[in-house]
Structure formats: C-alpha cells, structure tokens
Design a protein around this motif. Sequence first.
Motif, PDB file in Angstrom:
ATOM      1  N   GLY A  22       0.712  -1.258   0.057  1.00  0.00           N
ATOM      2  CA  GLY A  22      -0.149  -0.005  -0.053  1.00  0.00           C
ATOM      3  C   GLY A  22       0.784   1.344  -0.097  1.00  0.00           C
ATOM      4  O   GLY A  22       0.657   2.116  -0.710  1.00  0.00           O
ATOM      5  N   LYS A  23       1.989   1.290   0.676  1.00  0.00           N
ATOM      6  CA  LYS A  23       2.749   2.384   0.818  1.00  0.00           C
ATOM      7  C   LYS A  23       3.425   2.434  -0.710  1.00  0.00           C
ATOM      8  O   LYS A  23       3.740   3.700  -1.050  1.00  0.00           O
ATOM      9  N   TRP A  25       2.670   1.619  -3.558  1.00  0.00           N
ATOM     10  CA  TRP A  25       1.337   2.179  -4.419  1.00  0.00           C
ATOM     11  C   TRP A  25       0.950   3.574  -4.219  1.00  0.00           C
ATOM     12  O   TRP A  25       0.972   4.415  -5.189  1.00  0.00           O
ATOM     13  N   SER A  26       1.001   4.153  -2.904  1.00  0.00           N
ATOM     14  CA  SER A  26       0.829   5.521  -2.846  1.00  0.00           C
ATOM     15  C   SER A  26       1.848   6.249  -3.003  1.00  0.00           C
ATOM     16  O   SER A  26       1.745   7.606  -3.307  1.00  0.00           O
ATOM     17  N   THR A  27       3.171   5.807  -2.980  1.00  0.00           N
ATOM     18  CA  THR A  27       4.462   6.836  -3.102  1.00  0.00           C
ATOM     19  C   THR A  27       5.169   6.296  -4.285  1.00  0.00           C
ATOM     20  O   THR A  27       5.911   7.278  -4.553  1.00  0.00           O
ATOM     21  N   ASN A  28       5.120   5.298  -4.975  1.00  0.00           N
ATOM     22  CA  ASN A  28       5.743   5.013  -6.119  1.00  0.00           C
ATOM     23  C   ASN A  28       7.299   4.659  -5.678  1.00  0.00           C
ATOM     24  O   ASN A  28       7.807   4.805  -6.616  1.00  0.00           O
ATOM     25  N   GLN A  29       7.376   4.316  -4.415  1.00  0.00           N
ATOM     26  CA  GLN A  29       9.022   4.033  -4.030  1.00  0.00           C
ATOM     27  C   GLN A  29       9.180   2.540  -3.493  1.00  0.00           C
ATOM     28  O   GLN A  29       8.497   2.175  -2.705  1.00  0.00           O
ATOM     29  N   HIS A  32      10.012   0.450  -0.293  1.00  0.00           N
ATOM     30  CA  HIS A  32       9.036  -0.218   0.868  1.00  0.00           C
ATOM     31  C   HIS A  32       8.944  -1.699   0.601  1.00  0.00           C
ATOM     32  O   HIS A  32       8.535  -2.271   1.541  1.00  0.00           O
ATOM     33  N   TYR A  59       1.653  -3.451 -10.032  1.00  0.00           N
ATOM     34  CA  TYR A  59       0.889  -2.471 -10.613  1.00  0.00           C
ATOM     35  C   TYR A  59      -0.100  -3.302 -11.671  1.00  0.00           C
ATOM     36  O   TYR A  59      -1.316  -2.967 -11.643  1.00  0.00           O
ATOM     37  N   ARG A  62      -3.038  -4.785  -9.797  1.00  0.00           N
ATOM     38  CA  ARG A  62      -3.889  -3.923  -9.307  1.00  0.00           C
ATOM     39  C   ARG A  62      -4.816  -3.625 -10.362  1.00  0.00           C
ATOM     40  O   ARG A  62      -6.003  -3.422 -10.030  1.00  0.00           O
TER      41      ARG A  62
END
Length: 77
Positions: A22-23, A25-29, A32, A59, A62
């Motif tokens: 989730g982190k 997906w939300s940050t694209n980093q 994680h 990705y 998802r």
Amino acid sequence: MIRVLVDDENAVRLGAYMAAVGKFWSTNQARHLAPFVGSGVTDVRGKVHPFETDPEELYALRAKGRPVFHQIYRNPN
C-alpha cells in the motif's frame, strides 16, 4: 484464485507485506518492498508462497482487480 490458510505468525508477516504494498502504491517508491524481496508466507501445509515484489507486476495485479490479501489468505482459527 487459490485460498491459502496461514497461522498467526504468517498472518502478521502478510499484514506487514500488504501495508508495504500500500505504501509502495501511494508513493511509487519500491524501497517499501525491499524488506520482502526473497521472502513470503508458509501455509498450514508447509508450502511457501513468495511475496510479489516486482513493481511492474504489482501495478499489473492492481489494474486487473485481483483480490486483496484477506480474500486470499485466511487464518484457520
């Protein structure tokens, strides 16, 4: 889709992995995901299910609307 039964210890690891996804997906980093590369969970029958840590594959999953972890993995208790 397959269903996998996990014990409490593996359920905790799986929860930490899903939080990291989730982190990501939300940050694209992808950093994680780093702690989970090469690891996974072991089901109650002893079969290892590796964590997906390839950003492109995450990705793609998802985008396909794959079930979330609690629809796939469940605790037998």
